[in-house]
Each structure stands twice: as C-alpha cells, then as structure tokens.
Design an enzyme around this catalytic site. Structure first.
Site: not given
Ligand code: ZN
Length: 223
Positions: A37, A8, A35, A137, A66, A33, A68, A175
């Site tokens: 957002m 991550s 994230d 999640m 990913h 990975h 979000m 995750d």
C-alpha cells in the site's frame, strides 16, 4: 480447479515475519499474499520490495504481491525483481492496463488484476487473455478486519461465468474477511483462491495449521 489457500502476511506477527512466512508454508498454505500500500490508493502502508526480498528464502511456495498503489506501472517491476511470483494490480489504478499486465509477464511473473468492491467486472472481458488471476476484494481495501460485503458473492459468480465463457482457466481469488463462514458462499459462486487473514487464518482460538484445514474443508465441502 483445485482450491488454494493464501496467507495474508499483513495479518502475521509483524515482529517475526521470517518465522511467520516459514510457519505458513509448514501449516500447509499454498501461497503467501503480501499487501503493498502506498498511502494514496488506500490510506495505509504495507510491504516494501526489500521486505519481499528478505523473506523470499523463508518459504518455498509462491509469493503473491497485491499492489494497492497508484500508478502500478511504476512499481510492478521492482516487486518481480524482489522475488514476487505473482503481481496483482488494481483495475482502478491503471489508465492503460495492457502494457502493465504484459510487462509483468515479460518480467517473468504471473499477472493478476484486482477489483475494489464497487468496480464493475465488465472491463475484464477485454483483458482476460492477459491475466493469470482475478482478485475480487470482498471488503473495502486497506485494512485487516474489514466488514464482508455480501454483494460480492454475485460479482464472483459473474466473473466466474465470464471466465467460463472465455474458455480460459483463470482462477478467481477472494480477498477480505475470508473464513469458514464466507468461503462456502464464495466457493459455490466460483472462487478458488482464498486469502486468509485475521478472521480466517490468524485467529486467537486455533493453531495456524488447524485454521488452514478448516478453510480448506470449507472450500472443498462447498463444491
Ligand atoms: Zn490483498
């Protein structure tokens, strides 16, 4: 299915992401990975396409994004263009998920679908043929260091059974607070991609390569 470890990047040193991406690959992780957002789907901000693009050359392993974010159909393509090999969208963020999943594949990336903790896996049975990874999640999304939700173990089991019954070989990723303590439970339930963040990989007490080995040993020892 062989288990894989994802790093991550939100938990890597934000001031040295280029060397962080390189170091994760050298330490033996299987994918990076990221994230993303938008401050709406979750109350935080994450990686942007230009950052993915800038980091892409640093590591020769798959880049997993990913999302979000609300309305992922507006944003998925730009991340594929930036270099994402896998784009994961949230089931809760899509009013009509089929065109989004198909669009990601058509753009040349793998399509993933993520489920927030309280989302039922039931709709997955209708979309599995369009999905290359299911991400469960295991904490409330949005921040590193969230509390592991033990209820997610049975959800992983349910999703794994559903995939098994479908005859498709779709990996199940977990995750959120994934480490040597939580991996055995999740691996036995059928998870095979483990996203390591602040409690699993980016720890103060061990080197990154040792943390990767510990996560991998936990995954392989459980099966
Ligand atoms: Zn994530």
């Amino acid at each position: 299915m062989r288990s894989r470890i994802a790093a991550s990047m939100m938990c890597a040193d934000a001031g040295n992401l280029l060397s962080g991406a390189r170091a994760a690959a050298v330490a033996g992780v299987d994918l990076l990975h990221f994230d993303v957002m938008d401050g709406r789907f979750v109350p935080n901000f994450g990686f942007a396409p230009w950052m993915i693009k800038a980091l892409k050359g640093a590591a020769d392993i798959p880049f997993e994004v990913h999302l979000m974010v609300e309305d992922p159909e507006r944003h998925a393509g730009v991340f594929v263009d930036a270099g994402a090999d896998i784009v994961i969208i949230h089931l809760e963020a899509c009013r009509n998920i089929y065109p989004v999943l198909k669009g990601i594949r058509r753009a040349g990336a793998q399509a993933g679908v993520a489920l927030s903790p309280a989302t039922s896996p039931e709709p997955l049975k209708y979309i599995l043929p369009y999905v290359d990874v299911v991400t469960i999640m295991t904490v409330s999304p949005g921040f590193a260091g969230g509390e592991f939700l033990p209820e997610m173990v049975s959800k992983v089991e349910e999703v794994s059974k559903m995939i098994g019954a479908s005859g498709l070989a779709v990996p199940v990723e977990v995750d959120g607070n994934i480490n040597a303590r939580t991996i055995p439970l999740l691996a036995r339930a059928g998870a095979n991609v483990f996203v390591g963040g602040s409690s699993g990989l980016y720890r103060k007490d061990v080197e990154l390569s040792q943390a990767v080995r510990e996560m991998r040993a936990a995954a392989e020892g459980a099966c």
